[in-house]
Scaffold this motif. Structure first.
Motif, PDB file in Angstrom:
ATOM      1  N   GLY A 105       0.781  -1.231   0.000  1.00  0.00           N
ATOM      2  CA  GLY A 105       0.000   0.000   0.000  1.00  0.00           C
ATOM      3  C   GLY A 105       0.812   1.281   0.000  1.00  0.00           C
ATOM      4  O   GLY A 105       0.249   2.376  -0.056  1.00  0.00           O
ATOM      5  N   MET A 106       2.132   1.165   0.062  1.00  0.00           N
ATOM      6  CA  MET A 106       2.981   2.356   0.067  1.00  0.00           C
ATOM      7  C   MET A 106       3.172   2.902  -1.364  1.00  0.00           C
ATOM      8  O   MET A 106       2.991   2.195  -2.351  1.00  0.00           O
ATOM      9  CB  MET A 106       4.352   2.040   0.676  1.00  0.00           C
ATOM     10  N   ASP A 107       3.558   4.167  -1.437  1.00  0.00           N
ATOM     11  CA  ASP A 107       3.907   4.784  -2.717  1.00  0.00           C
ATOM     12  C   ASP A 107       5.414   4.809  -2.930  1.00  0.00           C
ATOM     13  O   ASP A 107       5.887   4.907  -4.066  1.00  0.00           O
ATOM     14  CB  ASP A 107       3.383   6.227  -2.775  1.00  0.00           C
ATOM     15  N   ALA A 108       6.161   4.751  -1.839  1.00  0.00           N
ATOM     16  CA  ALA A 108       7.623   4.775  -1.919  1.00  0.00           C
ATOM     17  C   ALA A 108       8.188   4.129  -0.659  1.00  0.00           C
ATOM     18  O   ALA A 108       7.539   4.090   0.394  1.00  0.00           O
ATOM     19  CB  ALA A 108       8.140   6.204  -2.044  1.00  0.00           C
ATOM     20  N   VAL A 109       9.417   3.630  -0.789  1.00  0.00           N
ATOM     21  CA  VAL A 109      10.095   2.973   0.327  1.00  0.00           C
ATOM     22  C   VAL A 109      11.494   3.564   0.463  1.00  0.00           C
ATOM     23  O   VAL A 109      12.187   3.796  -0.532  1.00  0.00           O
ATOM     24  CB  VAL A 109      10.188   1.445   0.092  1.00  0.00           C
ATOM     25  N   MET A 110      11.892   3.813   1.713  1.00  0.00           N
ATOM     26  CA  MET A 110      13.238   4.320   1.987  1.00  0.00           C
ATOM     27  C   MET A 110      13.958   3.365   2.926  1.00  0.00           C
ATOM     28  O   MET A 110      13.373   2.918   3.923  1.00  0.00           O
ATOM     29  CB  MET A 110      13.174   5.703   2.637  1.00  0.00           C
ATOM     30  N   PHE A 111      15.207   3.084   2.622  1.00  0.00           N
ATOM     31  CA  PHE A 111      16.019   2.232   3.490  1.00  0.00           C
ATOM     32  C   PHE A 111      17.044   3.095   4.204  1.00  0.00           C
ATOM     33  O   PHE A 111      17.947   3.650   3.592  1.00  0.00           O
ATOM     34  CB  PHE A 111      16.732   1.146   2.678  1.00  0.00           C
ATOM     35  N   ALA A 112      16.883   3.213   5.521  1.00  0.00           N
ATOM     36  CA  ALA A 112      17.831   3.989   6.322  1.00  0.00           C
ATOM     37  C   ALA A 112      18.266   3.187   7.537  1.00  0.00           C
ATOM     38  O   ALA A 112      18.692   3.747   8.548  1.00  0.00           O
ATOM     39  CB  ALA A 112      17.201   5.310   6.759  1.00  0.00           C
ATOM     40  N   ALA A 113      18.147   1.864   7.434  1.00  0.00           N
ATOM     41  CA  ALA A 113      18.483   0.991   8.551  1.00  0.00           C
ATOM     42  C   ALA A 113      19.978   0.692   8.563  1.00  0.00           C
ATOM     43  O   ALA A 113      20.672   0.860   7.559  1.00  0.00           O
ATOM     44  CB  ALA A 113      17.684  -0.311   8.455  1.00  0.00           C
ATOM     45  N   GLY A 114      20.456   0.217   9.701  1.00  0.00           N
ATOM     46  CA  GLY A 114      21.849  -0.180   9.817  1.00  0.00           C
ATOM     47  C   GLY A 114      22.032  -1.096  11.005  1.00  0.00           C
ATOM     48  O   GLY A 114      21.290  -1.023  11.983  1.00  0.00           O
ATOM     49  N   SER A 115      23.018  -1.962  10.914  1.00  0.00           N
ATOM     50  CA  SER A 115      23.258  -2.932  11.983  1.00  0.00           C
ATOM     51  C   SER A 115      23.885  -2.281  13.206  1.00  0.00           C
ATOM     52  O   SER A 115      23.810  -2.803  14.310  1.00  0.00           O
ATOM     53  CB  SER A 115      24.174  -4.047  11.478  1.00  0.00           C
ATOM     54  N   GLY A 116      24.534  -1.127  13.009  1.00  0.00           N
ATOM     55  CA  GLY A 116      25.148  -0.430  14.135  1.00  0.00           C
ATOM     56  C   GLY A 116      26.603  -0.827  14.322  1.00  0.00           C
ATOM     57  O   GLY A 116      27.026  -1.922  13.949  1.00  0.00           O
ATOM     58  N   SER A 117      27.365   0.069  14.910  1.00  0.00           N
ATOM     59  CA  SER A 117      28.806  -0.128  15.042  1.00  0.00           C
ATOM     60  C   SER A 117      29.187  -1.163  16.096  1.00  0.00           C
ATOM     61  O   SER A 117      30.311  -1.650  16.118  1.00  0.00           O
ATOM     62  CB  SER A 117      29.479   1.205  15.389  1.00  0.00           C
ATOM     63  N   SER A 118      28.248  -1.513  16.967  1.00  0.00           N
ATOM     64  CA  SER A 118      28.570  -2.440  18.055  1.00  0.00           C
ATOM     65  C   SER A 118      28.300  -3.894  17.701  1.00  0.00           C
ATOM     66  O   SER A 118      28.532  -4.798  18.514  1.00  0.00           O
ATOM     67  CB  SER A 118      27.777  -2.075  19.315  1.00  0.00           C
TER      68      SER A 118
END
Length: 210
Positions: free
Chosen positions: A62-75
Motif C-alpha cells: 500500500g505504500m507509494d515509496a520505500v526508503m532504506f535507512a536501517a543499519g546494523s550499528g557499530s557495536s
C-alpha cells in the motif's frame, strides 16, 4: 505520498519521519520493538512493527515509496552487518517489487562501490552496502542511491555537493534526510547513484544537475 522508512528509529530515520510529515507526506516508520512506537508517533509518523530479516510484506503493501535507512550499528559483528545492511536491504527491495511499488530510496555510504577508498575499519560494511546497491540497480525500480560522506548531527543548511564521486567530507544527517525526500519528486534523481557532502548548491538544484 505514503512513504515507508526502514530504520525509522535511527538518527537519520527519525529525521526522515519528521521531515516527511512536515512536507505533508504520510510517513510510516518500520521498527522492530514495541517500545519504539511512541517516538515515531511523536514525530508525526505511523509505526509499523516488522523485522528486516523476516517478512516485511505487510509493512510495504500500500505504500507509494520505500526508503532504506536501517543499519546494523557499530557495536554488532560481521554477521549482523551482512544480515541487515545487505540482506535486510535486499529483502525490502524484493517486497517493494512484489507489491508493485516503483520508488525506492537507498541510504548507502561513500565508497560503497570501492571499499578500498574508504576507512579500512569499514571495509566489510562498505562491501555489504555496495552489494545491496548493486542488487537495487539491477531491478526495474525507480531507485535513488544516496552515498553521503561522514555524517554529523549539525544543523541543516539545505546546501550540498553531489557527484558520482566526490572528495571525502562531512554532511549533516538533516541534509541527507532532506535530499532523500527531495529525490521522491525529482525524476532526474531516478536511476541515479551519487555521493554527497556539504556544499554550496541548494538540494533541489543539485538533484536537477545530476
Amino acid at each position: 505520498m505514503k512513504v515507508l522508512v526502514a530504520g525509522a528509529n535511527g538518527s537519520t530515520g527519525r529525521l526522515l519521519i519528521q521531515y516527511l510529515n512536515e512536507a505533508n507526506h504520510e510517513a510510516y516508520g518500520l521498527i522492530r520493538k514495541e517500545e519504539q512506537k511512541s517516538e515515531i508517533e511523536k514525530l508525526g509518523g505511523t509505526p509499523i512493527l516488522a523485522d528486516l530479516e523476516g517478512d516485511v510484506g505487510h509493512a510495504v503493501k500500500g505504500m507509494d515509496a520505500v526508503m532504506f535507512a536501517a543499519g546494523s550499528g557499530s557495536s554488532t559483528g560481521a554477521d549482523k552487518t551482512e544480515s541487515v545492511d545487505r540482506d535486510g536491504a535486499i529483502n525490502l527491495i524484493k517486497s517493494t517489487e512484489k507489491f508493485g511499488i516503483k520508488k525506492f530510496v537507498m541510504l548507502s555510504a561513500m565508497a560503497a562501490d570501492d571499499p578500498s577508498r574508504g576507512n579500512e575499519a569499514l571495509e566489510f560494511y562498505l562491501k555489504m552496502k555496495g552489494e545491496a546497491d548493486d542488487y537495487l540497480k539491477n531491478t526495474e525500480l525507480d531507485y535513488t542511491i544516496v552515498r553521503p560522506g561522514a555524517l554529523t548531527d549539525g544543523e541543516s543548511t539545505s546546501k550540498i555537493q553531489v557527484g558520482e564521486s566526490v572528495d571525502r567530507g562531512e554532511v549533516s544527517r538533516a541534509d541527507v534526510a532532506k535530499t532523500m525526500i527531495a529525490s521522491l519528486n525529482e525524476p532526474n534523481a531516478y536511476h541515479k547513484t551519487f555521493e554527497m557532502i556539504e556544499g554550496d548548491t541548494q538540494i533541489e538544484e543539485a538533484l536537477k544537475q545530476l
